[in-house]
Structure formats: C-alpha cells, structure tokens
Design a protein around this motif. Structure first.
Motif, PDB file in Angstrom:
ATOM      1  N   GLY A 103       0.823  -1.202   0.000  1.00 19.98           N
ATOM      2  CA  GLY A 103       0.000   0.000   0.000  1.00 19.98           C
ATOM      3  C   GLY A 103       0.858   1.253   0.000  1.00 19.98           C
ATOM      4  N   PHE A 104       0.570   2.148  -0.924  1.00 20.67           N
ATOM      5  CA  PHE A 104       1.239   3.441  -0.983  1.00 20.67           C
ATOM      6  C   PHE A 104       0.374   4.499  -0.334  1.00 20.67           C
ATOM      7  N   SER A 105       0.932   5.281   0.578  1.00 22.57           N
ATOM      8  CA  SER A 105       0.251   6.417   1.190  1.00 22.57           C
ATOM      9  C   SER A 105      -1.088   5.979   1.788  1.00 22.57           C
ATOM     10  N   ASP A 106      -2.221   6.488   1.296  1.00 24.14           N
ATOM     11  CA  ASP A 106      -3.513   6.067   1.838  1.00 24.14           C
ATOM     12  C   ASP A 106      -3.686   4.551   1.754  1.00 24.14           C
ATOM     13  N   LEU A 138       2.997  -7.457   4.921  1.00 24.80           N
ATOM     14  CA  LEU A 138       2.544  -6.087   4.663  1.00 24.80           C
ATOM     15  C   LEU A 138       3.734  -5.232   4.286  1.00 24.80           C
ATOM     16  N   ILE A 139       3.610  -4.522   3.165  1.00 28.85           N
ATOM     17  CA  ILE A 139       4.620  -3.549   2.743  1.00 28.85           C
ATOM     18  C   ILE A 139       3.920  -2.215   2.545  1.00 28.85           C
ATOM     19  N   THR A 140       4.437  -1.173   3.175  1.00 32.36           N
ATOM     20  CA  THR A 140       3.864   0.160   3.000  1.00 32.36           C
ATOM     21  C   THR A 140       4.945   1.124   2.533  1.00 32.36           C
ATOM     22  N   LEU A 141       4.500   2.150   1.829  1.00 34.94           N
ATOM     23  CA  LEU A 141       5.397   3.203   1.351  1.00 34.94           C
ATOM     24  C   LEU A 141       4.751   4.556   1.614  1.00 34.94           C
ATOM     25  N   GLY A 142       5.441   5.409   2.360  1.00 29.51           N
ATOM     26  CA  GLY A 142       4.936   6.760   2.597  1.00 29.51           C
ATOM     27  C   GLY A 142       3.578   6.790   3.258  1.00 29.51           C
ATOM     28  N   ALA A 143       3.310   5.810   4.139  1.00 26.58           N
ATOM     29  CA  ALA A 143       1.960   5.637   4.692  1.00 26.58           C
ATOM     30  C   ALA A 143       1.907   6.085   6.149  1.00 26.58           C
ATOM     31  N   GLN A 144       1.166   7.138   6.410  1.00 28.80           N
ATOM     32  CA  GLN A 144       1.029   7.645   7.770  1.00 28.80           C
ATOM     33  C   GLN A 144       0.182   6.704   8.623  1.00 28.80           C
ATOM     34  N   TRP A 145       0.503   6.634   9.887  1.00 32.11           N
ATOM     35  CA  TRP A 145      -0.230   5.792  10.839  1.00 32.11           C
ATOM     36  C   TRP A 145      -0.851   6.609  11.964  1.00 32.11           C
ATOM     37  N   THR A 186       6.376  -7.094   8.384  1.00 29.15           N
ATOM     38  CA  THR A 186       6.019  -5.814   7.769  1.00 29.15           C
ATOM     39  C   THR A 186       7.283  -5.086   7.323  1.00 29.15           C
ATOM     40  N   LEU A 187       7.221  -4.521   6.127  1.00 28.29           N
ATOM     41  CA  LEU A 187       8.297  -3.672   5.623  1.00 28.29           C
ATOM     42  C   LEU A 187       7.761  -2.259   5.444  1.00 28.29           C
ATOM     43  N   VAL A 188       8.312  -1.328   6.198  1.00 27.06           N
ATOM     44  CA  VAL A 188       7.947   0.088   6.082  1.00 27.06           C
ATOM     45  C   VAL A 188       8.987   0.764   5.197  1.00 27.06           C
ATOM     46  N   MET A 189       8.530   1.341   4.080  1.00 28.26           N
ATOM     47  CA  MET A 189       9.429   2.059   3.177  1.00 28.26           C
ATOM     48  C   MET A 189       9.150   3.562   3.240  1.00 28.26           C
TER      49      MET A 189
END
Length: 262
Positions: free
Chosen positions: A96-99, A118-125, A196-199
């Motif tokens: 998931g990118f951002s939103d 789960l892999i996210t990129l530029g995703a606020q929490w 999870t990978l946070v990018m």
C-alpha cells in the motif's frame, strides 16, 4: 490476462482488476489519495509473475464511484474487505502506498489470519494535532491539484463513471484530517502480527523519517527501508528499486531474522 469488475457497496461501485497467475498468492496493491490503481503499473516488470495481482480503485477514485457515504479509512477498509469476500480471497499479502498503506495497517490489525505480509510506502499511521502537514492539507484545493497533476485529473475525468473532482478533493481532505477511530490506526499498529516492511522516501514531505522510524519500533516484526533520492511517491520515482525490494521481501525467508533492512 487481465480481469476487471465492479461490486456494489454502500451506494458506490467499487472497481477491481486482477492479473498475473490465477493460481498464485494474491498480492493486494492499493494506491494513494487522489490516485488510482494505474499508479502501480510502473512496478509490474519487477514483480514475480507467480503472484495474482489484485488492484482496487478506492471509492471515488479511478473507475470507482463516490456514492453517498463519507470517505474514511474505515470505509476504504470496508470496501476492500467486500471485494476480497466477493473474490473469495481469504489470505493475501499487501502493498500500500500512502492512503493504501494506511488501509493496509488497518487490514493487518483486524485480520491477522488473512494478511500474511505487509509492505507500505509513505503511509502515515497517525496524525498529531500539531502535525506540520495539517495546514498544508487544509489549504489544498481541486484547482491546486489540477495545476500540479493535470494528467491525473484528466485520467480521473475519463475513467470515472460519475466524475466530480471538487467533491472528491473535499472528501479526501476530510479523510486526511480525520483523527477519529475511523481514521489512522495510531497505537493499534502494535497489534500487527505479520512481517512488515515500512518504506520511506528519503525526501518525503508528508511522512517524516522520525514518524517512519517510530512506526518501525511499534510493529513487532517490522523491517525498514529508506529509499534514497526519492520523495513521497518513491515507487514512481524509482520503480525498479521499490519493485525489486517489494518482490525480495515477499520472497525472503525471514525465519531467524529480526529485521529485513536496518
């Protein structure tokens, strides 16, 4: 071969498309705010052909209609869950990118038995009350977005069955500024159980390095990658790097490792 379809959900038509290996592990790919599923196309050459790729246009975006319910991350999550149920998909991995990443956090929290990685990129929490992005988001207008991303708005007007870009921008702004339980997951990210990978794009102006590193420490089985020479949409600025890293993480044997990328 690509398969496309719609489901009817809470007054809206939610669009999805599938491609890749029909017998492969489902890879759910979710775009960012005011984008569409096409935004993931640039990474496809670097992803394994073994996956069943599932892309969904969020409510009001791309080919999906807005309907008559307010936008929220909780509503996006509900729409995605409905598509997955319609397709009889019960286990999957997420990019998931951002939103799209924010929705990914919510899915992983609520469905630990379903979300395998789960892999996210530029995703606020989270959105703190003094977050530096709030004033910028409050000042955003449809005209400003059109001036900066005219091709994206043209694509929206072509794709969408019921286009109303000003209304969409107004609702997306409300979603971005929502600090209620229907919005960001906040401390609940601690309940994410899957690897999870946070990018993070090195020069991301929305998702700060401090916020990304703090998230890294909140998720139990979390790995972190800072993508050099990129900003918020690192997957479009460096698709080969992000796509290869995504693919490598999904295929990696993480047993016996604490972190994938420190």
């Amino acid at each position: 071969m690509k398969t496309t379809g719609y489901i009817l959900q809470d007054g809206g038509k939610i669009y999805y498309e599938m491609s890749g290996n029909p017998d492969g592990q489902p890879l759910l790919m979710m775009h960012g705010g005011l984008g569409c599923s096409d935004d993931m196309e640039v990474m496809m050459p670097w992803l394994s052909a073994a996956y069943l790729m599932l892309r969904i246009d969020f409510r009001g975006h791309g080919h999906s209609t807005l309907g008559d319910v307010p936008l929220s991350y909780a509503q996006y999550q509900k729409d995605v869950e409905a598509v997955l149920a319609h397709l009889n998909i019960h286990q999957y991995v997420v990019f998931g990118f951002s939103d799209g990443g924010t929705v990914g956090y919510r899915l992983a929290i609520v469905h630990p038995e379903q979300v395998q990685r789960l892999i996210t990129l530029g995703a606020q929490w989270r959105l703190e009350k003094d977050d530096s992005s709030i004033e910028m988001l409050k000042g955003l207008t449809a005209e400003m977005w059109l001036q900066r991303y005219p091709d994206d708005v043209d694509k929206y007007n072509i794709y969408n069955p019921d286009p109303d870009f000003k209304r969409l921008v107004s609702q997306v702004k409300a979603l971005w500024l929502d600090r209620s339980a229907a919005g960001y997951p906040y401390q609940s990210v601690e309940y994410i159980q899957c690897p999870t990978l946070v990018m993070h794009g090195e020069n991301d102006f929305l998702f700060s390095l401090d916020e990304a590193v703090e998230l890294y420490h909140h998720i139990p089985d979390c790995h972190f990658a800072n993508i050099p020479l990129t900003a918020h949409a690192a997957h479009q600025e460096a698709p080969g790097l992000v796509g290869t890293m995504l693919n490598d993480f999904l295929l990696a044997d993480l047993s016996g490792t604490d972190r994938f990328c420190d």
